[in-house]
Design an enzyme around this catalytic site. Structure first.
Site, PDB file in Angstrom:
ATOM      1  N   HIS A 141       0.832  -1.205   0.000  1.00 56.97           N
ATOM      2  CA  HIS A 141       0.000   0.000   0.000  1.00 56.97           C
ATOM      3  C   HIS A 141       0.867   1.257   0.000  1.00 56.97           C
ATOM      4  CE1 HIS A 141      -3.645   2.357   1.267  1.00 56.97           C
ATOM      5  NE2 HIS A 141      -2.699   3.153   1.745  1.00 56.97           N
ATOM      6  N   GLU A 142       1.853   1.307   0.891  1.00 55.24           N
ATOM      7  CA  GLU A 142       2.685   2.506   0.999  1.00 55.24           C
ATOM      8  C   GLU A 142       3.591   2.661  -0.223  1.00 55.24           C
ATOM      9  OE1 GLU A 142       1.763   4.472   3.128  1.00 55.24           O
ATOM     10  OE2 GLU A 142       0.670   3.165   4.500  1.00 55.24           O
ATOM     11  N   HIS A 175       1.792   4.410  -3.084  1.00 54.68           N
ATOM     12  CA  HIS A 175       1.614   5.858  -2.983  1.00 54.68           C
ATOM     13  C   HIS A 175       2.662   6.625  -3.783  1.00 54.68           C
ATOM     14  CE1 HIS A 175      -1.736   6.694  -0.364  1.00 54.68           C
ATOM     15  NE2 HIS A 175      -1.312   5.863   0.575  1.00 54.68           N
ATOM     16  N   GLU A 230      -5.337   7.830  -1.787  1.00 53.78           N
ATOM     17  CA  GLU A 230      -5.637   6.715  -0.885  1.00 53.78           C
ATOM     18  C   GLU A 230      -6.371   5.596  -1.618  1.00 53.78           C
ATOM     19  OE1 GLU A 230      -4.685   4.936   2.367  1.00 53.78           O
ATOM     20  OE2 GLU A 230      -4.221   7.050   2.052  1.00 53.78           O
TER      21      GLU A 230
END
Length: 547
Positions: A474-475, A478, A496
């Site tokens: 997920h990170e 980004h 997000e």
């Protein structure tokens, strides 16, 4: 003008008058004082008149469009997916005593518009209104919980060798114009001269003062003027601000790590970085930066910089750390963490449920690479052929020593397959390196991504690898949205949503699941997300249901 806000109800005001002037580069020079819990030092701002910047951007836009049309005719490869950041395309449509305040649901937003430029006033000084030339121009910066000690104009013309950045000999007659012309030439240097540019940024930031400037500060802004200067074009383009943070500032968290040792990190989400340094906070206010931070030699300083900085020893048991970025980004992306971190390096082989026996396919050229990009000029990795085949970028992991065992067992061996999976799905990594920090226990979420650095909660180190793997993916995801950037704060949910969708895609790729297994896993996780969303809607106020 002092805006009183209810933090539980109101959105942050964006007061910086970016419709008149833009910060093109920040140079920070700070000391960390754990005794008084402050950062203290100077920040030098290199500014560009907005009208001059618009003309330059229009010229760049026309050049890009003509190149794009030619590329299309000859069917060249698809350009990199970093669209042009139109720095004047959004208007907030709202006002607050002639200051722009974002509408309900915005964390912020630019109050700029390509045609209609909002006016800024409301402090004890009056700023330029349409350049009518009757009142002093006022430079307004976003800030909060800062003690500003002095503001001064920087005499960039005193730097040896700086005369190379002057084009008009007649400017030597008017010294103020000479200084502004030097800054303009410096901030508009082509991307292939960035090293020379940054060297001169450093020299200019250390140049002597040529006079103090008047300033006023309130709860949400810093206002600066020079007597007799009535337009943005004539306002000093290089200013130095002497300041220090306050321990209660919400951009910075002073705490202890899991070993009980002092540390500090920026957690700017409540008010971004305005309690760390005076800045322009609309996300379209793009700038580069460089920062030197001094701390005791026992501390490690990590930042969202492009370089993997090493400590330079100083006298009295201190060290200096220097970071920089050449990609223009919003001031909100600046991140810093200082603590007694230990770099964690792999020592053991994993024995987990993540499939690692299957060999990864060899790297192949990324055909999304192209010579044409639509963003403002900077040293872009998407134009670097070698970067397009770099599946695993250089990375480091930092944590308190007491968490070494958990990092070894759960995190370290997951990073290469997750980075490789991200590359296989999206192509070239937007950033050249990555640091990962396991932050203290009071960190309020599972993770936070900034350019070149990721903060992870210690809670993901417990249990099976799936929690750690999905959060890491997920990170990592980004990064691609950070490189594109939001036009205004109402687009924050896009970043997000982008990362939430891709965490499952990346994680399935990292595990090298068969297509039907990946589909089953994603459907199960989507069902869980849907149930959680319904629960949140049932247990939150109605006004919070809409961004």
């Amino acid at each position: 003008m002092d805006v009183k806000l209810d933090p539980s109800r109101d959105d942050l005001p964006l007061l910086a008058n970016t419709n008149h002037m833009l910060v093109k580069h920040y140079v920070l020079d700070l000391d960390v004082d754990f005794g008084s819990q402050v950062f203290e030092g100077t920040i030098v701002l290199f500014l560009e008149d907005r009208n001059r910047f618009k003309k330059q951007m229009r010229s760049t836009k026309e050049t890009f469009q003509s190149k794009s049309e030619e590329a299309y005719r000859f069917r060249t490869p698809e350009p990199c997916h970093v669209p042009e950041r139109d720095a004047w395309a959004f208007s907030s449509k709202m006002g607050y005593n002639e200051f722009a305040v974002c509408s309900k649901g915005d964390k912020g937003g630019s109050h700029d518009d390509q045609e209609a430029v909002s006016e800024i006033s409301g402090s004890k000084y009056c700023c330029d209104k349409g350049n009518h030339g009757k009142e002093d121009f006022l430079l307004v910066l976003d800030c909060c919980d800062l003690s500003v000690l002095k503001v001064e104009e920087v005499d960039v013309a005193a730097v040896p060798g700086i005369e190379k950045f002057t084009r008009s000999p007649e400017l030597t007659v008017i010294y103020e114009e000479l200084r502004n012309e030097i800054v303009h030439e410096l901030v508009t240097l082509p991307a292939d001269r960035w090293r020379e540019q940054f060297d001169y940024y450093t020299l200019c930031s250390q140049a002597p003062s040529c006079g103090e400037l008047f300033f006023d500060i309130d709860s949400w802004s810093l206002q600066i003027r020079k007597t007799g200067v009535q337009t943005a074009a004539d306002f000093p383009h290089a200013i130095r601000i002497w300041y220090k943070t306050k321990s209660e500032g919400q951009s910075v968290t002073w705490t202890s790590d899991q070993s009980g040792r002092l540390c500090v990190y920026t957690m700017g989400s409540p008010i971004n970085n305005r309690a760390l340094f005076p800045c322009q906070e609309p996300p379209v206010a793009m700038s580069t930066w460089q920062a030197t931070v001094r701390a005791a030699a026992s501390f490690v300083v990590l930042m969202s910089g492009e370089n993997s900085a090493k400590p330079a020893p100083l006298r009295e048991g201190n060290s200096s750390w220097h970071y920089y970025v050449t990609m223009p980004m919003p001031a909100s992306t600046f991140t810093i963490a200082v603590g007694c971190w230990t770099e964690m390096k792999p020592k053991i082989c994993p024995s987990s449920d993540l499939v690692t026996e299957k060999p990864l396919p060899p790297s192949e050229p990324d055909f999304r690479y192209a010579d044409i990009c639509g963003h403002m000029e900077y040293p872009c990795r998407f134009k670097n052929a070698s970067a397009t085949t770099q599946k695993i970028i250089p990375h480091r992991v930092f944590a308190p020593l007491c968490l070494e065992g958990a990092c070894q067992e759960t995190l370290l061996w997951l990073i290469p397959p997750c980075l490789s999976a991200a590359h296989s799905v999206l192509g070239t990594h937007p950033f050249s390196r990555l640091d990962i920090l396991i932050v203290p226990a009071n960190f309020p979420s599972l993770g936070m991504a900034s350019p070149h650095i990721i903060f992870l909660s210690q809670s993901i180190l417990t249990g099976m690898s799936h929690l750690c793997g999905t959060r890491l993916c997920h990170e990592i995801a980004h990064a691609w949205f950070l490189a594109i950037g939001a036009r205004n704060w109402t687009e924050e949910w896009l970043s997000e949503g982008f990362a939430t969708h891709l965490e499952d895609v990346f994680w399935a790729e990292a595990q090298q699941l068969a297509p039907h297994e990946a589909q089953e896993q994603q459907e199960l996780r989507a069902c869980l997300c849907w149930l959680r969303l319904k629960d949140e809607l049932q247990n939150s106020p109605e006004e919070m249901h809409v961004l």
